[in-house]
Write an enzyme that holds these catalytic residues in place. Sequence first.
Site, PDB file in Angstrom:
ATOM      1  N   ARG A  34      73.484  17.870  54.512  1.00 56.47           N
ATOM      2  CA  ARG A  34      73.206  19.177  55.143  1.00 56.47           C
ATOM      3  C   ARG A  34      72.718  20.111  54.024  1.00 56.47           C
ATOM      4  O   ARG A  34      71.986  19.687  53.165  1.00 56.47           O
ATOM      5  CB  ARG A  34      74.465  19.679  55.840  1.00 56.47           C
ATOM      6  CG  ARG A  34      74.866  18.733  56.979  1.00 56.47           C
ATOM      7  CD  ARG A  34      76.099  19.187  57.705  1.00 56.47           C
ATOM      8  NE  ARG A  34      77.287  19.070  56.877  1.00 56.47           N
ATOM      9  CZ  ARG A  34      78.465  19.578  57.179  1.00 56.47           C
ATOM     10  NH1 ARG A  34      78.600  20.263  58.280  1.00 56.47           N
ATOM     11  NH2 ARG A  34      79.502  19.417  56.395  1.00 56.47           N
ATOM     12  N   LYS A  49      85.320  35.080  55.734  1.00 57.68           N
ATOM     13  CA  LYS A  49      85.607  36.298  54.947  1.00 57.68           C
ATOM     14  C   LYS A  49      84.611  37.400  55.281  1.00 57.68           C
ATOM     15  O   LYS A  49      84.938  38.581  55.233  1.00 57.68           O
ATOM     16  CB  LYS A  49      85.604  36.009  53.450  1.00 57.68           C
ATOM     17  CG  LYS A  49      86.946  35.831  52.826  1.00 57.68           C
ATOM     18  CD  LYS A  49      87.876  34.754  53.256  1.00 57.68           C
ATOM     19  CE  LYS A  49      88.450  34.534  54.557  1.00 57.68           C
ATOM     20  NZ  LYS A  49      88.806  33.146  54.878  1.00 57.68           N
ATOM     21  N   GLY A 176      97.945  27.653  62.743  1.00 58.67           N
ATOM     22  CA  GLY A 176      97.894  27.384  61.301  1.00 58.67           C
ATOM     23  C   GLY A 176      96.950  28.391  60.666  1.00 58.67           C
ATOM     24  O   GLY A 176      96.704  29.468  61.234  1.00 58.67           O
ATOM     25  N   ILE A 178      93.628  28.407  60.105  1.00 58.81           N
ATOM     26  CA  ILE A 178      92.380  28.722  60.812  1.00 58.81           C
ATOM     27  C   ILE A 178      92.673  29.530  62.077  1.00 58.81           C
ATOM     28  O   ILE A 178      92.050  30.564  62.331  1.00 58.81           O
ATOM     29  CB  ILE A 178      91.605  27.423  61.158  1.00 58.81           C
ATOM     30  CG1 ILE A 178      91.130  26.753  59.859  1.00 58.81           C
ATOM     31  CG2 ILE A 178      90.426  27.718  62.079  1.00 58.81           C
ATOM     32  CD1 ILE A 178      90.314  25.493  60.042  1.00 58.81           C
ATOM     33  N   ARG A 265      92.328  19.529  60.254  1.00 63.27           N
ATOM     34  CA  ARG A 265      91.044  18.898  59.953  1.00 63.27           C
ATOM     35  C   ARG A 265      91.266  17.449  59.518  1.00 63.27           C
ATOM     36  O   ARG A 265      92.313  17.127  58.953  1.00 63.27           O
ATOM     37  CB  ARG A 265      90.306  19.686  58.858  1.00 63.27           C
ATOM     38  CG  ARG A 265      89.927  21.100  59.323  1.00 63.27           C
ATOM     39  CD  ARG A 265      89.149  21.862  58.278  1.00 63.27           C
ATOM     40  NE  ARG A 265      87.876  21.260  57.940  1.00 63.27           N
ATOM     41  CZ  ARG A 265      86.730  21.445  58.602  1.00 63.27           C
ATOM     42  NH1 ARG A 265      86.696  22.253  59.645  1.00 63.27           N
ATOM     43  NH2 ARG A 265      85.612  20.845  58.220  1.00 63.27           N
ATOM     44  N   HIS A 435     100.757  51.384  36.814  1.00 68.63           N
ATOM     45  CA  HIS A 435     101.237  52.173  37.949  1.00 68.63           C
ATOM     46  C   HIS A 435     100.145  53.137  38.374  1.00 68.63           C
ATOM     47  O   HIS A 435      99.505  53.733  37.520  1.00 68.63           O
ATOM     48  CB  HIS A 435     102.484  52.968  37.529  1.00 68.63           C
ATOM     49  CG  HIS A 435     102.985  53.856  38.632  1.00 68.63           C
ATOM     50  ND1 HIS A 435     103.691  53.364  39.705  1.00 68.63           N
ATOM     51  CD2 HIS A 435     102.848  55.197  38.829  1.00 68.63           C
ATOM     52  CE1 HIS A 435     103.984  54.380  40.516  1.00 68.63           C
ATOM     53  NE2 HIS A 435     103.485  55.495  40.007  1.00 68.63           N
TER      54      HIS A 435
END
Length: 449
Positions: A34, A49, A176, A178, A265, A435
Amino acid sequence: MNSDIIIIGAGPGGYETALYAAKNGLSVTLFEEREAGGTCLHEGCIPTKCFCRSAEAADIIAESEALGIRITSHEIDFGRVVERKNEMVKQLTSGIEFLLRNKLITYVPQHARLLDSHIVTTDDGSKYTAAHILIATGSKSKIPPIKGCDLPGVLTSTEMLDLDHIPERLCIVGAGVIGLEFASIFRSFGSQVTLLEYAKEILPNFDNDISKRLKQALSKRGLEFFNQAAVTAIEQTVTGLDVHYTWKNQDCSITADKVLIAVGRSPRVEGIGLDEAGVHYSPKGIETDNNLQTNVDSIYAIGDVNGRCMLAHAASFQGRKVIDHLLGRDCQIDLDIVPAAVFTRPEAGMVGLTEEECKQRGITFTAKKALFRANGKAVSMGEPDGLCKLIADENGVIIGGHIFGAHAADLVQEIAALMNRRTTVSQLKEMIHAHPTLSEVLQECAREF
Ligand code: NAD
């Protein structure tokens, strides 16, 4: 054609190993059927994301009044969300293609199959030989043997990334990593989300405290969970997709517009000539030893296909380990210290052992916790919901870290670094943290010991 090493699969395992091998002077033939980048870039980490970022923007806008900003109207342009994701993926794919233009790397954009322990062939009949072969073919979505999983509208995570609209009612089978990431994203986009999970808790491999708190936080955001639910069938009706399941000894059903199957998977072991080359494998993946070497001396397997740890960064570090092994170098990579994260809102992150694992292995340990609500940065961000847990062995050495809360995925990396250097909680107490930062929560936690 002959090279020092043949690599089958150009995901984060394969392409990063090709680059590392070339950097160390080895000639590489890299096969990919691919586009370069693998599941991580095209169907996993990166596209999700991109969605997470759009979802975060939607949440911030929806909650902006509490921050003193009144936005009178906004809408989600899902077409643009998908388009932006495609642009980011394209940009990163070009970056990889550029890196692979290396004089020591021959990139072959074709399906490759082993003929024996040193020869690989492509569909056009060409043959390639190498002293060593590295298999990095990844994994594919697991489809459970449940009636109706093949219906249109019952989707894998890959298909979820190319939807042309936001489903009003989304049912997710499997809570899970995903399942939870998509649940969190689509909830932010306005979907009504229900998760059906077979196990007693969500995220079965995570620390119990973290998965419980994450479930509470996501429930507060309107996600609906059914644990210990066994899906029996999915059927198309006039009102949508009816998902039938048993729960607490009752037959139940829920109607959804889309169903996401996220039950794990499977290693991609078919069609690559493992039998011809005599490589041992099972549905759990190609069998490897601690050097990632298979039963055939010249053949190695890394990443999802060996089923050891289905994370992109695990694959690329396993690849480095293989190359170091081939070069006879002492490799210090500790494959037991692999940080992992779930990019829900809030996030969760973990590294090392959980309390449950310590008990199972008979390890004497101490676990202490610190809360985000005592952390100035978390409170000012308006993200006080969070927990950090450190686990130390009898000598005080940190052997596990678990975080739930804002930026948990980044925070857990500090624990991974400390674990790599066998740091004790006493040493952590003495390391100055800036901090106000979220990282102070780690130091607060160390002070509890
Ligand atoms: P997973 O193993 O994390 O979760 C699958 C869940 O489905 C489990 O909780 C399991 O109990 C449940 N389940 C199994 N069969 C079921 C059934 N018939 N009905 C209901 N629930 C069922 O798998 P995943 O979420 O599909 O992810 C696959 C792999 O990809 C994992 O190894 C994961 O770590 C990796 N991944 C990682 C990230 C990340 O690092 N952020 C993101 C996505 C995926």
